[in-house]
Design an enzyme around this catalytic site. Structure first.
Site, mmCIF file in Angstrom:
data_model
loop_
_atom_site.group_PDB
_atom_site.id
_atom_site.type_symbol
_atom_site.label_atom_id
_atom_site.label_comp_id
_atom_site.label_asym_id
_atom_site.label_seq_id
_atom_site.Cartn_x
_atom_site.Cartn_y
_atom_site.Cartn_z
ATOM 1 N N GLY A 28 -4.870 2.156 -7.388
ATOM 2 C CA GLY A 28 -4.395 2.868 -8.278
ATOM 3 C C GLY A 28 -2.896 2.615 -8.885
ATOM 4 N N LEU A 30 -2.103 2.310 -11.777
ATOM 5 C CA LEU A 30 -2.795 1.413 -12.812
ATOM 6 C C LEU A 30 -1.923 0.728 -13.757
ATOM 7 C CD1 LEU A 30 -5.913 3.328 -13.163
ATOM 8 C CD2 LEU A 30 -5.610 1.687 -11.407
ATOM 9 N N HIS A 34 -5.217 -3.787 -14.464
ATOM 10 C CA HIS A 34 -6.283 -3.016 -14.184
ATOM 11 C C HIS A 34 -7.386 -2.712 -15.297
ATOM 12 C CE1 HIS A 34 -3.452 -1.767 -10.744
ATOM 13 N NE2 HIS A 34 -4.605 -2.255 -10.037
#
Ligand code: PAF
Length: 276
Positions: A28, A30, A34
């Site tokens: 996470g 992000l 990513h």
């Protein structure tokens, strides 16, 4: 986009999804690094799944697990915008229920560099990635070259345990000034952000030396160390010039090498690497 937090529901949903299925595992918070993996997965698969799970077992007790940045709302908005189909966002108790004992030890490749400096880290990574690959059963699974050793560990794991995914390694995404994108960059103060450029400068120096014909790995490492030590806010964890497949340190470079490092900038530990 369907957001699922239980293993049973995710398993059922991904089993019925259109194939090929691409998985992007993340913790996470992000960023564009990513999202470059998500875009690549979107271009290559009928279904794209992203997992968001800050994996407690890959942090040692003195590391930044509780301080690791999180923003589920922003993450989901970015993934929806990118056309992701499925998000797996389990709670820690779902992944590690009471009584959980198994740990995956990938062996030599996981024992060097990051493995030496973060004992237990790759057991945590390998265990959670093994679980994700068996829960999601993706055709392809996407990782960033920024975590070069993690990619090698996962390739070994995937081969040795016949997990059956194609492991796709995507290039490191950098800021215009060279800093590799990382969720941890948010912890850098303005002065530390400036100091963090020393990682890219040291890697660029290593590449320039190699390109000009230097084959002595010790000479390259010394130049990298000197450059980093010139930055008062930086403290070296390790500097390595190693075989890009085994990660064994080289003395003489005959072909390509992986230059890599871990450097603390203030309290933030940054890693980066470059094939030279
Ligand atoms: O690279 C990461 O974000 C993590 O190590 C991973 C692969 C998602 C496993 O927790």
């Amino acid at each position: 986009m369907k957001v699922i937090d239980t293993i049973a529901e995710f398993r059922n949903t991904s089993a019925g999804a259109a194939k090929p299925l691409g998985l992007v595992p993340t913790m996470g918070f992000l960023h564009q690094g990513h999202m470059s993996l998500v875009q690549r997965a979107r271009a290559e698969n009928a279904t794209v799944a992203v997992s968001i799970f800050v994996n407690p077992t890959q942090f040692s007790p003195n590391e930044d697990f509780s301080a690791y940045p999180r923003n589920m709302g922003a993450d989901l908005a970015m993934l929806r915008e990118a056309g992701v189909d499925l998000v797996f966002a389990p709670r820690a108790e779902e992944v590690y229920p009471s009584g959980f004992e198994t740990q995956v030890d990938v062996g030599n490749i996981a024992s060097r560099l990051e493995g030496e400096h973060r004992p237990g880290h790759f057991k945590g990574v390998a265990t959670v990635v093994c679980k994700l690959l068996t829960i999601v059963r993706p055709d392809r699974c996407y990782f960033g070259q920024k975590d070069a050793q993690q990619c090698l560990v996962i390739q070994r794991l995937n081969t040795d345990l016949n997990l059956g995914a194609e492991i796709v390694v995507c290039p490191t995404v950098r800021e215009p000034d060279g800093l590799a994108l990382s969720s941890r960059n948010v912890n850098l103060s303005p002065d530390e952000r400036n100091a963090s450029l020393v990682l890219y400068r040291a890697l660029s120096k290593a590449k320039a030396m190699r390109d000009s014909g230097v084959a002595d790995a010790e000479e390259i490492k010394l130049a990298m160390r000197n450059l980093i030590e010139g930055e008062p806010l930086a403290q070296i964890g390790y500097v390595s010039v190693a075989d890009p497949f085994t990660l064994l340190e080289l003395s003489n470079i005959d072909g390509q090498a992986l230059a890599s490092m871990a450097v603390h900038i203030g309290k933030t530990r940054l890693i980066d690497n470059m094939v030279i």
